[in-house]
Design a protein around this motif. Structure first.
Motif, short mmCIF file in Angstrom:
data_model
loop_
_atom_site.label_atom_id
_atom_site.label_comp_id
_atom_site.label_asym_id
_atom_site.label_seq_id
_atom_site.Cartn_x
_atom_site.Cartn_y
_atom_site.Cartn_z
N GLY A 1 0.80 -1.22 0.00
CA GLY A 1 0.00 0.00 0.00
C GLY A 1 0.83 1.26 0.00
O GLY A 1 0.35 2.33 -0.41
N ALA A 2 2.06 1.19 0.47
CA ALA A 2 2.94 2.37 0.53
C ALA A 2 4.37 1.96 0.19
O ALA A 2 5.26 2.01 1.04
N ASP B 1 6.81 3.28 -1.32
CA ASP B 1 7.87 4.29 -1.23
C ASP B 1 8.04 4.84 0.18
O ASP B 1 8.88 5.71 0.41
N SER C 1 6.46 9.77 3.28
CA SER C 1 5.51 8.99 4.06
C SER C 1 6.29 8.05 4.97
O SER C 1 7.27 7.44 4.55
N ALA D 1 -3.94 -2.54 3.33
CA ALA D 1 -3.35 -1.85 2.18
C ALA D 1 -4.13 -0.58 1.84
O ALA D 1 -3.52 0.48 1.61
N ASP D 2 -5.46 -0.67 1.82
CA ASP D 2 -6.28 0.50 1.53
C ASP D 2 -6.08 1.59 2.58
O ASP D 2 -5.97 2.77 2.24
N VAL E 1 -3.44 2.09 4.59
CA VAL E 1 -2.09 2.66 4.50
C VAL E 1 -2.00 3.61 3.30
O VAL E 1 -1.36 4.66 3.37
N ARG E 2 -2.68 3.27 2.24
CA ARG E 2 -2.65 4.10 1.03
C ARG E 2 -3.53 5.35 1.16
O ARG E 2 -3.15 6.43 0.72
N ASP E 3 -4.70 5.23 1.81
CA ASP E 3 -5.72 6.27 1.69
C ASP E 3 -6.03 7.11 2.92
O ASP E 3 -6.60 8.19 2.78
#
Length: 183
Positions: free
Chosen positions: A13-14, A16, A64, A138-139, A141-143
Motif C-alpha cells: 500500500g505504501a 515508497d 511517508s 493496504a487501503d 495505508v494508502r488512503d
C-alpha cells in the motif's frame, strides 16, 4: 490475518514509504514482507518504535513514514501516542499488529486489549481505523489522512520466523540512503 500478511499489505500500500519496525514480530514481518528491504529495524527496543518513527517523520516531512509496532510494544511506549496527537505529523501512519499479547516475551495476554482500542481511537486529530483483512490494511495505508493509527487484527498467531542478525551499521546506512532518496 497473520502479522506477515498485514505487513506485506502495508508495504504494498505504501511501497515508497520509510518503514520503522520495532522488535520481534514487527521486525521479522517487515523483513519478510520487504525481502529485508532498506528499512529501520529496531531489533530489541521494546516501546521505542513509535517514538523513533515520530523522529523520522519530523526529519523527513516530505516522505511517508509507517511505524510497524506490536500492541504490547506500543503499550510499553504509550506516551508516544500523546506526542503523535500533539505533533500531528501529516506523513505518519502507525500500523499496530494487534494480537492481544506480548508475543515476543512469551505470549502473556494484555491486561485489557479493549482498553487499548478505546485509547488509540480517542486522540484528537489522529485518524483511527481497524483492519481485519490485508486488503483493508493496504487501503488504509494508502488512503487514510495522516496522522493515523491502523489497528490490524492479528487472529492467526503465526510468528513470521526469526530475524537473522541485523548489523546496526548496515541497517542505518541502507535506511539513511533510502531516506535521502526522493520518493
Amino acid at each position: 490475518m497473520k502479522a506477515a500478511d498485514a505487513v506485506t499489505a502495508a508495504v504494498a500500500g505504501a511501497p515508497d514509504a520509510l518503514f520503522v519496525a520495532s522488535l520481534g514480530t514487527a521486525t521479522s514481518a517487515l523483513r519478510l514482507a520487504s525481502n529485508d528491504g532498506p528499512h529501520l529495524y529496531l531489533g530489541g527496543a521494546m516501546g521505542c518504535g513509535l517514538a523513533t518513527a515520530l523522529g523520522v517523520a519530523d526529519c523527513r516531512p516530505d516522505r511517508s513514514v509507517v511505524a510497524v509496532v506490536g500492541d504490547g510494544d506500543l503499550l510499553m511506549g504509550a506516551s508516544s501516542l500523546w506526542t503523535l496527537s500533539g505533533l500531528r505529523p501529516q506523513n505518519l501512519l502507525v500500523l499496530v499488529l494487534d494480537d492481544g499479547r506480548y508475543s515476543i516475551t512469551g505470549g502473556q495476554e494484555l491486561v485489557d486489549p479493549e482498553g487499548f482500542r478505546l485509547v488509540a481511537g480517542a486522540f484528537p486529530g489522529v485518524t483511527f481505523a481497524e483492519a481485519v483483512t490485508p486488503t483493508v490494511v493496504a487501503d488504509s495505508v494508502r488512503d487514510l489522512p495522516r496522522p493515523a493509527i491502523v489497528l490490524a487484527a492479528i487472529d492467526e498467531r503465526a510468528w513470521p520466523g526469526p530475524s537473522p542478525f541485523v548489523d546496526p551499521h548496515r541497517v542505518l546506512e541502507r535506511f539513511s540512503a533510502r531516506a535521502e532518496t526522493p520518493s
